[in-house]
Design an enzyme around this catalytic site. Structure first.
Site, short mmCIF file in Angstrom:
data_model
loop_
_atom_site.label_atom_id
_atom_site.label_comp_id
_atom_site.label_asym_id
_atom_site.label_seq_id
_atom_site.Cartn_x
_atom_site.Cartn_y
_atom_site.Cartn_z
N CYS A 89 110.00 23.80 38.51
CA CYS A 89 110.23 22.37 38.74
C CYS A 89 108.95 21.57 38.57
CB CYS A 89 110.78 22.13 40.14
SG CYS A 89 111.97 23.36 40.63
N HIS A 338 116.86 15.00 39.94
CA HIS A 338 115.87 16.06 39.71
C HIS A 338 116.26 16.96 38.52
CE1 HIS A 338 112.75 18.89 40.38
NE2 HIS A 338 113.33 19.67 41.26
#
Lengths: 391, 136
Positions: A89, A338
């Site tokens: 991420c 996200h």
């Protein structure tokens, strides 16, 4: 005067975050690239950009690896040196750092950094499995530990050590949804109440559905150049004056602490030192709120408050728009969304808008210094960047 | 002339093989004596690559935990299940499932013991057997 500019951002673009049905990642990235190119008509990307770094976490989502070349091809840049950067991420935070290396090395006066992920066509179980690949397989995934599970264990430890509450986690979600409601590119532009968070189902105790960030599609794109020539392209460059990147044990269980990320502390220390500033000089920050507990821990690790006082900082309202240090004015991962590979440079996009006075309804008044903080996995990677507008 | 006995490799696979034999084993650095569990090729304190195996007591205490409700496909039939990180002597820690303890009974600091005789090993790589933790 604080630190000298390392590189300058001359343009930035971001696709809307959310569901992009019928589009592949490369096509979503093209939207971000188009915005960045259109903002900077004086740049001839095909001629002047010599390096591209694309953050992208997983080939499982679209059966598509090799994202550097794929993106270069699809944005009309065949021929350019393009590389995929992967740090889970934290992929595009790491891509940004890599772009800084490229410009500072002198090999490329102009570089594109960005990131993309297409996730919403997958089931929650599939996404949970793909995201978990960023943890320590033989001891975490192998035993059924998920990403929410890892952050839940940090939350349990924080509650135990400092008396932090589920209400305080919930307040972060409410704040970030409030900010996201002001961002036309956010995935979920909707206010929520504390009651909504607290009554949502547990995903991994003590974290509930509304403590978790969203599964989204999206892309972001930043154009960097040498500070000496930035004015050739724009009269509103945003300078990057600090960069830091660091790692820690891949497995949560081997870390020194469950209530703090050493990678963040190391990256922040490097970035603050280069920028020659202390945390109190930061006007606003985008931090990696993949879960509400994460944002609370980052407050402490980035020096916005003392260790163990993240909950109190939330209660004080200091991190809400209008507060002393607004955090995640974009809505954060929680409300803006996200799309993992795109997140790091999407944070840079928000700071770029804020420091150039283009953040509209969520504009932070007189913002001069901004900070972004992007992590990979449960925090085995962290990247921190510090930005300044000299105008 | 003495021929040194062959030493099992300091790999994660070997760590799981020992568990299957009912032994919790770690790698001790021959230079600085730092103990690494799981074992690894480089000592993270002094950089040495020389290790010996050392036996660790399977009795430890719970240092943090969660109860997983949303799981990947492979674990969906088990939800909700409890995961914890257990600390053994010398501060060594590994995570795993906790069985036969209710959520109400879970408490940071509670004593737990590693259990080696688990269900049959998975049919696909990795062929390791999963350990779990239970109350003493």
């Amino acid at each position: 005067m604080n630190g000298k500019p390392l590189v300058s951002i001359i343009s930035a673009g971001m696709s809307k975050f959310g569901k992009h049905e019928g589009s592949l990642g490369r096509e979503i990235f093209s939207q971000a690239a188009a915005e960045a190119f259109n903002r900077c008509p004086k740049l001839d990307p095909k001629k002047e950009v010599k390096a591209m770094f694309i953050g992208h976490m997983g080939e499982s989502y679209e059966h598509q690896g090799h994202m550097g070349a794929t993106i270069a091809d699809w944005i009309g840049m065949r021929g350019v040196a393009a590389t995929r950067v992967e740090a889970a991420c934290g992929s595009s935070g790491a891509a940004l750092r890599t772009g800084i290396y490229a410009v500072l090395s002198g090999l490329s006066d102009v570089a594109i950094v960005g990131g993309v992920e297409k996730m919403t066509h997958r089931t929650t179980a599939e996404v949970t499995e793909y995201l978990a690949m960023a943890a320590d397989y033989p001891f975490e995934q192998f035993h059924g530990i998920t990403f929410p599970g890892l952050f839940a264990m940090m939350a349990t430890a924080h509650m135990h050590s400092y008396g932090t509450t589920e209400q305080q986690f919930g307040k972060i979600a409410v704040k970030n949804h409030h900010h996201g409601s002001l961002n036309p590119k956010a995935h979920m532009q909707k206010e929520i109440t504390l009651e909504t968070v607290l009554s949502s189902k547990y995903v991994a105790w003590p974290l509930k559905l509304f403590d978790c960030s969203l599964i989204s599609d999206g892309a972001s794109c930043i154009i960097l150049t040498k500070p000496e020539i930035a004015n050739k392209y724009t009269d509103q460059p945003v300078h990057i004056i600090g960069t830091g990147q660091a790692t820690d044990a891949i497995g949560l269980y081997e870390r020194e602490s469950f209530t703090s990320l050493r990678s963040t502390k190391l990256a922040a220390e490097e970035a603050y030192k280069l920028a020659n500033i202390t945390p109190d000089k930061v006007d606003l920050a985008e931090v990696h709120d993949c879960f509400t507990i994460a944002e609370l821990i980052h407050y402490e690790d980035l020096g916005f408050c003392k260790e163990g006082e993240g909950g109190k900082l939330v209660d004080s309202g200091a991190t809400t728009l209008g507060g002393k240090i607004p955090v995640n004015t974009s809505g954060g991962l929680k409300s803006k969304g996200h799309p993992v590979g795109a997140t790091g440079t999407a944070q840079a996009y928000e700071i770029y808008l804020q420091l150039t006075g283009q953040a509209e309804k969520r504009q932070v008044k007189d913002a001069k210094i901004g900070l972004t903080h992007n992590i990979g996995g449960s925090g085995a990677t962290a990247a921190v960047h510090i930005y300044r507008n000299d105008q | 002339m003495s021929i040194p006995l062959p030493v099992e490799p300091f790999t994660i696979e070997q760590f799981y093989k020992f568990l299957q034999q009912g032994k919790l084993m770690a790698g001790i650095c021959q230079k600085c004596t730092k103990i690494h569990m799981p074992p690894r090729p480089f000592c993270d304190k002094c950089g040495s690559q020389l290790f010996s195996w050392v036996n660790i007591s399977g009795k430890g205490k719970l240092v943090t935990y969660t109860v997983i409700n949303i799981a990947p496909q492979e674990f969906q039939d088990l939800t909700p299940y409890t995961i914890g990180i257990v600390e053994f002597a010398g501060g060594l820690r590994i995570p795993g499932m906790i069985q036969d303890v209710t959520q109400e009974q879970l408490k940071i600091g509670m004593p737990l013991v590693i259990n080696f005789d688990t269900c049959s090993p998975p049919q696909q790589w990795p062929f390791w057997q999963r350990y779990y933790f239970k109350s003493l």
